[in-house]
Design a protein around this motif. Structure first.
Motif, short mmCIF file in Angstrom:
data_model
loop_
_atom_site.label_atom_id
_atom_site.label_comp_id
_atom_site.label_asym_id
_atom_site.label_seq_id
_atom_site.Cartn_x
_atom_site.Cartn_y
_atom_site.Cartn_z
N GLU A 15 0.67 -0.81 0.16
CA GLU A 15 0.13 0.14 0.01
C GLU A 15 0.88 1.49 -0.07
O GLU A 15 0.61 2.00 -0.85
N CYS A 16 2.34 0.77 0.26
CA CYS A 16 3.50 2.90 0.71
C CYS A 16 3.18 2.21 -0.93
O CYS A 16 3.66 3.68 -0.87
N GLY A 17 3.50 1.60 -1.85
CA GLY A 17 3.75 1.64 -2.87
C GLY A 17 5.67 1.53 -2.98
O GLY A 17 6.40 1.97 -4.20
N GLY A 18 6.01 0.94 -2.11
CA GLY A 18 7.40 0.58 -2.38
C GLY A 18 8.70 1.41 -1.28
O GLY A 18 9.87 1.25 -1.46
#
Lengths: 85, 415
Positions: A15-18
């Motif tokens: 969810e944080c995009g990496g």
């Protein structure tokens, strides 16, 4: 992780995009690959894994921290039952 | 039911506001009216006030306000749960930002629940991924240096107008593929839209933004380039081009989400730095730890809130909420939850890494988070090279703005 996310693979949320800030891309690296993939790549990855929702094992990694290269072609990972409660 | 993003219609959800509109299922002992973003205590020292809520209020309470009544979630773990369960806490109709009912549009992707939101995120996420934003680092550094050239030799500046606002706008214009000569106009529109004291100014700003963005979209449709506006205008997920309404709602949302939040975060951080010279020295002495430093600063100085609406009845911590109720995750308070972050008001660059809520979590986790981190990192590194010692100008009175983006109005600095 991005490969999974953009292609709708369920079980990796990322969810944080990496950004190494959420622990929702937890995976278990297959025993045949652990030596090649290696363990957590930073103290921050290790600390975040401590907060993962599913059981953390020696082969646990945050998949956003595994950079895919030709060297890892054919990599097998398994996904935990849950990424959060 | 999922909304049809290509054919937007104004929502008809009931909105409760004020003491005479408290639903009967809300227990009177949980009703408060604390002025969460408007009260005197908030305006005096907003982050200390948010941290203090853990001692003065129950973890979930029902706040009554003329701007709208909603359940307030203060706990870190409650916010994580709510934000990660969109089937219970939906985004549809949860963004109260007013729009013209005759030319309605959705803010995309924030108002689109999963899994449909992913269609939009996939268009821009690669650009905003940690890897994607790394390519922007050199450009951001040049923008920061250019701004510093203008005032670093002056011995003083008003931080928000000299650096805190123009830096993020320069970067935003570069990414969107829009001309840099729009910088000051964009700053003015963003400030008017989100902070004007009267609705006429807000409406005028919205009309100017709408006209400008529509013409920019038309131009990029005709002449594609590498910028984000062009990328959205030409996107065709699964072979289907986005509709005009989707394109506008997406571009407009990036404007609203991407400017004021970064301004406020930087303004908060620089104010704290100016008041804590020893910590500035510590930051200068630890260049290799800059990422952990930025993360901790973001935890302590987060600026915004996540609103959702109950899609079904749900009981949390024994509190019965009903479908249609609204909730607000008070993110700046969640980041001071002592159970998640021991000794929460201490700014400690060596805290073990844990999910912070500066960028919310869940499917709608901020797409610009990595960009914001990078802007703050680069903005801080370049500033400290030129202005390593600075203070708030003596006699300056720091005023905070009321409203949903927490930050000081002006930060007069000297060095």
């Amino acid at each position: 992780m991005r490969g999974a996310l953009y292609n709708g693979v369920e079980g990796i949320i990322g969810e944080c995009g990496g950004g190494l800030s959420c622990a929702t891309c937890h995976c278990y690296v297959d025993a045949a690959w652990t030596a090649r993939v290696g363990g957590p790549s930073s103290p921050a990855e290790r600390e975040l894994l401590d907060g993962a929702a599913a059981e953390v094992r020696p082969e646990s990694r945050l998949s956003c921290q595994i950079a895919m290269t030709a060297h890892l072609d054919g990599l097998v990972v398994r996904l935990p039952e849950k990424q959060y409660d | 039911m999922a909304i049809d993003a290509a054919n937007p219609v104004p929502p008809n959800f009931t909105r409760c506001a004020g003491a005479d509109q408290i639903p009967p299922h809300v227990p009177p002992e949980l009703v408060r009216s604390v002025g969460l973003t408007t009260g005197a205590e908030f305006l005096a020292a907003p982050h200390a006030y948010k941290a203090g809520l853990h001692h003065t209020q129950p973890p979930i309470f029902y706040d009554v306000s003329p701007h709208g009544n909603a359940w307030q979630l203060l706990r870190h773990d409650d916010a994580l749960f709510a934000l990660r369960h969109p089937e219970i806490f939906t985004n549809e109709g949860a963004t109260p930002f007013p729009r013209d009912p005759d030319d309605y549009f959705y803010f995309i992707p924030i108002e689109i629940d999963p899994p449909h939101h992913r269609k939009y995120r996939n268009i821009v996420d690669p650009l905003f991924s940690p890897h994607g934003v790394m390519k922007l680092e050199a450009q951001i550094r040049e923008r920061a240096k250019g701004l510093l050239d203008d005032f670093a030799g002056d011995g003083a500046c008003e931080f928000t107008t000299a650096y805190g606002r123009p830096l993020p706008v320069c970067v935003f214009l570069d990414i969107m593929g829009l001309p840099q000569d729009m910088r000051d106009t964009f700053v003015e529109w963003a400030v008017d839209l989100l902070h004007a004291p009267d609705r006429e100014t807000m409406a005028r700003a919205m009309a100017s933004i709408t006209a400008y963005l529509k013409s920019a979209i038309a131009e990029k449709t005709a002449h594609p380039d590498e910028g984000v506006v062009s990328r959205i205008a030409h996107a065709a997920p699964d072979g289907v081009p986005l509709s005009e309404k989707e394109i506008f709602g997406f571009v407009c949302f990036l404007f609203i989400a991407g400017l004021d939040t970064v301004f406020a975060t930087m303004n908060n951080i620089w104010l704290w730095l100016a008041q804590n010279p020893a910590r500035v020295e510590e930051i200068i002495a630890r260049p290799g730890d800059i990422n952990a430093i930025v993360e901790e600063l973001l935890r302590a100085w987060s600026v915004t809130f996540s609103g959702r609406m109950l899609a079904q009845d749900y009981t949390m911590r024994g509190v019965e909420m009903k479908a249609g109720d609204r909730i607000t995750c008070v993110l700046p308070a969640c980041n001071f939850d002592p159970e998640a972050f021991p000794n929460p008001t201490a700014i400690d660059f060596d805290r073990p890494r844990k999910t912070i809520l500066a960028f919310t979590v869940g499917a709608h986790s901020c797409m610009g988070a990595h960009l914001a981190r990078l802007e703050i990192k680069v903005g801080l590194e370049e500033w400290l090279k030129r202005i390593p010692r600075f203070a708030v100008r003596p006699g300056a009175h720091i005023e905070y703005r009321p409203g949903g983006v927490v930050g000081p109005e002006f930060v007069p600095l000297m060095w």
